[in-house]
Design a protein around this motif. Sequence first.
Motif: not given
Length: 747
Positions: A273-294
């Motif tokens: 189980i992996l919990f994440l508190d706003e992992p895309t906060s403060g990132l640009d759209s491309t970086s946020a997309f790559m994080v969620v893709k991971v």
Amino acid sequence: MSRVAAENQISPFFTMELDDFPRASHGASPSLGKLLKHVGDVRKEATGDGGETPLHHHHQVLDVSDESLDEPRTLPFVLSFTNLTYSVKIRRKFSLSGMFSSDRNRLGAATQAEPVGGESLFTSTKTLLNDISGEAREGEVLAVLGASGSGKSTLIDALANRIAKGSLKGKVSLNGEVLESRLLKVISAYVMQDDLLFPMLTVEETLMFAAEFRLPRALSKSKKKMRVQALIDQLGLRNAANTIIGDEGHRGVSGGERRRVSIGIDIVHDPIILFLDEPTSGLDSTSAFMVVKVLQRIAQSGSIVIMSVHQPSYRILGLLDRLLFLSRGQTVFSGSPAQLPPYFAEFGRPIPDSENKTEFALDLIRELEGSPGGTKSLVEFNKSWQAMKHTTNRTTDTRHVVPLQEAISASISRGKLVSGATNNDASPNSMVPTFANPILVEIAVLAKRSMKNARRMPELFGIRLGAVMVTGFILATMFWNLDNTPKGVQERLGFIAFAMSTTFYTCADALPVFLQERYIFMRETAYNAYRRSSYVLSHSLVALPSLIFLSAAFSATTFWAVGLDGGLSGFLFYFLIIFASFWAGSSFVTFLSGVVPHVMLGYTIVVAILAYFLLFSGFFINRDRIPDYWIWFHYMSLVKYPYEGVMQNEFQDPTKCFVRGVQIFDNTPLAAVPAALKLKLLDSMSETLGMKITRSTCLTTGSDILKQQGVTDLSKWSCLWITVAWGFLFRILFYFSLLVGSKNKRR
């Protein structure tokens, strides 16, 4: 036969057919302890004594279902949460108009439920979560959405067991079984919103240290490196592997890469189980997309991923499997992204084709929150919609959920939970070890990491050494080559008091060290990366080399320049008492850093307490003259013991004289009279006292000075050992402050 194909994307080692597990008679599942023991034995056979990793890069097929093709697909892991409610008490804000108002205090970003017992005139209850239910499944990404203050982070904390027991109402279960706190720590990971990393370590080093902590000692160094390399590739960090993390003063990786490193250090042991508190906060759209893709790849490797997100883009929405919208602590939608259009269409607010679904939903929720009725209509509609969906779709049944023990065993056999394969305890709560490594390994890894990070910031130690050397130079030149006259005695006393207090004041720079690492420490220990005792011991060991070097530099600068007594043996003791003072001062400041969470407040407290220590040390007022109601502080003064130890080291020679003949008149009004008159005065005193006092008669020895200063109750070696003992005491207190102050749970 229905099968679940599980691609081992994260851990290419430790694969095994689930059908190889021993089955109990009559079709019953064996106990989890037996299953894990079998898994550990098979894993040991597969890995040997640290040779090359077996090549299992193919897809591993796990048979986890019944024979019938008509049965729905089995669900290896399902995390369910039911009726979660969490309230906190807040202080009421008083006003003259409010005191006579019949209305209750409105609570802003949360829903005020019925008055809760325990409310008083001074406090009111704020409900942060109000009857939240839902589920998250293996292989899927569950995103919790809502405006600021809607309860997203609170829900993640509730599911991750970061809310104190008793404060949270409701039930959180995995495969129908209530999750124990100890088990959840081992099978899960929590990624905080802030990227808490050591700035001077590279990406690869950061992940390698995480592997050293979370992967078992039985796993060879080469396998750990392979695990880290696979993780770097999965996180898309290959090009930044040898780049330092960086901070404000050092250029390092980008924001998106930092976030992926933060995720990587928590998934190095491949949690379920992996919990994440706003992992895309403060990132640009491309970086946020790559994080969620991971995160999607992590989920597809056999994990449950639950994260909070403020406002996902259209591309990110396509990566999410389940959505949970919150508004003021209540659920307003729960389902897949594809269910959003029909849901809001039935509600009477259809989503236009040209609009982003989540943006439309969040805008509508904000609009309803600002209306007189609030989101009550949407909350009620969600309840009825969920009830209707539940009656028409019963494919998810507890009959098709694998028992928790069997599911964890199967997950371990696929390479998940790398840190948990060597526990032979058959107890269900001991299915995996609490810590991956013994305490000595943890100390070694922690010390190695701290020293590597410190070596890359030599300016920190350089500044500290410079401060000590400058202080020593000033003292050496100010008290240069003191003589053995009465004035020389007073100057020696002043030098000793100032030098001993200086060693404690220069330790104040240790205060920010732990404060900077505090949240890294809390994150790592919250999920059993290492023991708190290991951190305290490694912290102490790492500090010793620099303290020894500082002590030697200060001692060599001042001892012979000032003209202190004792020769080589005297210098050795002087060095040891200086080192003991640095050790006690460093331990004291470290303890305070564990108690006081703010740097400026900590500095204020350190300076004040050290001033009190100097005041009660016995230099300004002798021990015999200190009032009885303050004498306890004299014995608690850290400066007292090194001060008295150096005093005895300096004045211990009984043959050395400090006041001879006419020197008795120094520091008195008679010091200005002619020498001939002083000799006559000595003759008169001789006749009166009945003893001959000449110009060369010794009147005061070192022992007399020690008696005058009240330094008689302890030997110099006792002073040394007591100073060292103070250091150990404060290290122990630092450990207890970590136990009490780093629970990292909401009340």
